[in-house]
Design an enzyme around this catalytic site. Structure first.
Site, PDB file in Angstrom:
ATOM      1  N   SER A   7      21.384  14.995  10.077  1.00  0.00           N
ATOM      2  CA  SER A   7      20.496  13.843  10.207  1.00  0.00           C
ATOM      3  C   SER A   7      19.264  14.037   9.322  1.00  0.00           C
ATOM      4  CB  SER A   7      20.132  13.623  11.681  1.00  0.00           C
ATOM      5  OG  SER A   7      19.530  12.364  11.874  1.00  0.00           O
ATOM      6  N   GLU A  63      28.284   6.121  12.999  1.00  0.00           N
ATOM      7  CA  GLU A  63      26.996   6.746  13.269  1.00  0.00           C
ATOM      8  C   GLU A  63      26.122   5.905  14.202  1.00  0.00           C
ATOM      9  OE1 GLU A  63      25.860   9.642  12.112  1.00  0.00           O
ATOM     10  OE2 GLU A  63      27.159  10.153  10.422  1.00  0.00           O
ATOM     11  N   HIS A 118      26.537   9.091  15.932  1.00  0.00           N
ATOM     12  CA  HIS A 118      25.627  10.015  15.268  1.00  0.00           C
ATOM     13  C   HIS A 118      25.463  11.281  16.104  1.00  0.00           C
ATOM     14  CE1 HIS A 118      22.527  11.098  12.446  1.00  0.00           C
ATOM     15  NE2 HIS A 118      21.603  11.193  13.382  1.00  0.00           N
TER      16      HIS A 118
END
Length: 497
Positions: free
Chosen positions: A186, A304, A397
């Site tokens: 991330s 995600e 995600h």
């Protein structure tokens, strides 16, 4: 060996440290890699740590960096430490994973239980390092217009200093300084994407793995100084001295409200192309060979941004502001074409569009230019546990993190495995760890490399296969987009496909 047995004393350039054991893996926690960023160093680049006398007890985690989240861990500005897991402090020269945590550059810590490196170190026979770095306003807002006491990208400078410390000391912990793989997820992947094209960092980087993060959302200096000025106004801060002396708790306590107020949401805190530490945007830099001969593995999860499909989560995370800001770049004709292209996903169209715009397209474009000068591979994580399907989050995600570290019942990921077969999860985790370890040790992988517009990806699911990273028809719709033009700014139009 027993957990917490304290007999592994190691000599570093700063002094001796004494660690412990977890699951027959040696571990050292809370080792200072930089001087505490307090006083006049609050908004300055990371400085080397001072030497200490005697033996530093490194058997427990240190404070986390100040942030606006609930945590049992103590927060302090004296937080620039790292943690190491190793099969042994010997002369084996193992490959090293240098992990940069995510959290939108405003939350997270290397000590979070989901990043415990014991299982990965043992399974792959590697050394695992996790770090803390300054976050939010303390780590990323650019107040340099106030004077020389302030520098941009302080949090990124922390990451570079930690990398330098590992390069200089990791051989004492059984690692190879010439085989450091930067692994970021991330926000950590955004940082990882920048490091191989940064003159100050690239000499410490052997390989890079980017998990769900790309190099296209960075700010210019002018843009980010404007955000910093808005923050000062929002906080009622009028001078440099006030900014240096205000309690950290007050600064970070207002960050979430400010992120909503300024309209940037989770994109408020970000790396800046400052012309110094970060000389230029990563995609143009890579296209000119700045990361030559540094292999890279780039991946995302299948969906995600599936949080958008759950209204409560979408509102809490302030996600739609990212999409609104991002799509506003486009001309009406382009917006209509893109919306039509995603109709195939039905109710999940908005989620898939945001997945591509925030994560996947940036990854593909980086792979396309990066592969001109270095070996480049891609992966996509599609596996969904029963619990993930039941709550409509799908392969969302961060869902690949527990499969990398092998921690299925730690931290925020416990819920994912409530209804699932441990056998299937362990099999997929073993495959991910095997591939990541092979890449860290050899700089190569068994599936087809990326080459220009050809970006195949290994798909991790109940069965493993190789698929296009992005639907070719959807990728075409982005070729003439303003989003792509801005991502490639600084390059000749020939690179726009």
């Amino acid at each position: 060996m027993q957990d917490n047995k304290q007999d592994n004393i190691v000599e570093t350039k700063s002094g001796r440290v004494s660690g412990a054991y977890e699951k027959d893996v040696a571990t050292w926690k809370g080792i200072p890699y930089a001087a505490p960023p307090v006083g006049n160093l609050r908004f300055r680049p990371a400085q080397p740590p001072e030497n200490w006398k005697g033996i530093l007890d490194a058997s427990a985690h240190s404070a986390i960096c100040p942030q606006n989240r609930r945590s049992r861990q103590i927060a302090s500005e004296d937080c620039l430490t790292l943690n190491i897991w190793s099969p042994g402090a010997d002369d084996r020269k193992r490959a090293v994973f240098f992990y940069i945590h995510g959290g939108s550059f405003c939350s997270g810590a290397g000590s979070d239980p989901e990043y415990n490196g014991a299982n990965l170190a043992k399974a792959a026979d590697v050394v695992v390092v996790t770090i803390n770095y300054r976050l939010g306003a303390l780590g990323f807002l650019d107040f340099s217009f106030l004077g020389e006491e302030f520098s941009p990208n302080c949090g990124l400078s922390d990451i570079v200093q930690a990398l330098r410390w590992v390069y200089e000391n990791i051989s004492a912990f059984g690692g190879d300084p010439e085989s450091i793989t930067v692994l970021g997820q991330s926000a950590g992947a955004i940082a990882a994407s920048v490091l191989p094209v940064m003159p100050a960092a690239k000499k410490y980087v052997s390989r890079v793995i980017m998990m769900s993060g790309g190099p296209t959302l960075l700010y210019t200096r002018e843009e980010y100084q404007n955000v910093a000025k808005q923050f000062m106004k929002f906080m009622g801060i009028s001078s440099a001295q006030e900014l240096l002396s205000i309690p950290a708790a007050r600064l970070v306590g207002s960050q979430k409200k400010f992120a909503s107020h300024c309209g940037l949401g989770d994109g408020t805190f970000m790396i800046e192309v400052d012309g110094g530490l970060v000389p230029e945007y990563p995609i143009p830099a890579a296209a000119q060979g700045a990361a030559k001969d540094i292999p890279i593995l780039i991946g995302t999860t299948k969906e995600e941004m599936s949080f958008l499909c759950i209204k409560v989560l979408s509102n809490v995370l302030d996600i739609k502001k990212i999409l609104k800001r991002n799509i506003a770049l486009e001309k009406e004709e382009t917006r209509m074409r893109l919306e039509k292209a995603y109709l195939r996903y039905g109710k999940r169209a908005e989620s898939m569009m945001l997945t591509d715009r925030v994560f996947r397209m940036a990854s593909v474009w980086y792979a396309e230019v990066y592969s001109q000068y270095a070996n480049t591979w891609m992966y996509r994580f599609d596996y969904e546990t029963t619990a993930m399907k039941a709550c409509a989050l799908r392969a969302c995600h961060s869902s690949d993190i527990p499969f990398v570290f092998g921690n299925f019942h730690a931290g925020i990921f416990k819920w994912m495995f409530l209804l699932s077969s441990a056998k299937t999860s362990k099999r997929i985790s073993a495959e991910v760890q095997r591939d990541f370890a092979e890449f860290a040790k050899k700089g190569s992988l068994s599936w087809q490399e990326c080459c220009g517009r050809d970006t195949p990806a290994k798909c991790y699911d109940k069965c493993f296969s190789v698929i296009p990273m992005v639907d070719p028809e959807i990728e075409k719709e982005y070729d003439k987009s303003e989003f792509k033009r801005q991502s490639f700014r600084g390059l000749n139009a020939v690179h726009l496909g």
